[in-house]
Design a protein around this motif. Structure first.
Motif, short mmCIF file in Angstrom:
data_model
loop_
_atom_site.label_atom_id
_atom_site.label_comp_id
_atom_site.label_asym_id
_atom_site.label_seq_id
_atom_site.Cartn_x
_atom_site.Cartn_y
_atom_site.Cartn_z
N UNK A 36 0.70 -1.15 -0.14
CA UNK A 36 0.02 0.08 -0.05
C UNK A 36 0.88 1.35 -0.02
N UNK A 37 0.45 2.23 -0.69
CA UNK A 37 1.16 3.65 -0.69
C UNK A 37 -0.15 4.65 -0.16
N UNK A 38 0.12 5.25 0.92
CA UNK A 38 -0.58 6.23 1.43
C UNK A 38 0.02 7.61 1.06
N UNK A 39 -0.86 8.56 0.78
CA UNK A 39 -0.25 9.92 0.58
C UNK A 39 -0.43 11.03 1.51
N UNK A 40 0.08 11.99 1.84
CA UNK A 40 -0.15 13.09 2.46
C UNK A 40 -1.46 13.68 1.98
N UNK A 41 -2.07 14.23 2.77
CA UNK A 41 -3.09 15.33 2.35
C UNK A 41 -2.41 15.96 1.22
N UNK A 42 -3.18 16.32 -0.09
CA UNK A 42 -2.79 17.17 -0.98
C UNK A 42 -3.84 18.35 -1.05
N UNK A 43 -3.33 19.47 -1.46
CA UNK A 43 -4.21 20.62 -1.49
C UNK A 43 -3.96 21.02 -3.08
#
Length: 154
Positions: A36-43
């Protein structure tokens, strides 16, 4: 799809992933844990600048916010591409979206469709995902939308 399929699909759709947005704090854009890859919140950064500020249902229309959710998803895909390469994606598992909402605004799911529809456009069946659409009082830097992704990778 495997191999260069997603890269080819992006090209056919005329979609170019942006440069990975530099973190605005003490974190990284994406992390891999097993498959799994989790991203940081992207704005909604566009060319290194915040595309909009304000609350949805106030200064920002729901339709405009939907476009910003799409931009956030593109930024999340760029973070994934920067970590493992977009062609490693097997499927989109989960989308979590936060919508800075004016009082009384309850259309968060419609706003987050901007991200979900983009993922479906790119990944087809592999883009179908679980999702949370959360209304919040404020988001970092005053942005109207923030999106994070969890994807399975090969």
């Amino acid at each position: 799809m495997t191999g260069t399929a997603w890269t080819d699909r992006l090209a056919r759709l005329g979609i170019t992933l942006p440069a990975v947005a530099p973190p605005a704090g003490a974190y990284v854009p994406a992390v891999r844990a097993g498959s799994l890859v989790f991203t940081a919140g992207q704005v909604p950064f566009v060319d290194g600048k915040i595309a909009a500020t304000g609350k949805v249902g106030g200064e920002i229309s729901p339709e405009e916010a939907k476009g910003h959710a799409r931009t956030c998803a593109l930024n999340a895909l760029a973070a994934i591409d920067g970590l493992v390469g977009i062609d490693a994606v097997v499927r989109v598992v989960k989308v979590v979206g936060f919508v800075a909402s004016a009082e009384g605004f309850a259309g968060q799911p419609t706003v987050l469709n901007g991200a979900s529809e983009l993922l479906g456009e790119i990944f087809g069946e592999a883009g179908k995902h679980a999702r949370s659409a959360v209304g919040v009082a404020e988001l970092p830097l005053g942005v109207p939308v923030e999106v994070e992704l969890v994807v399975e990778v090969a």
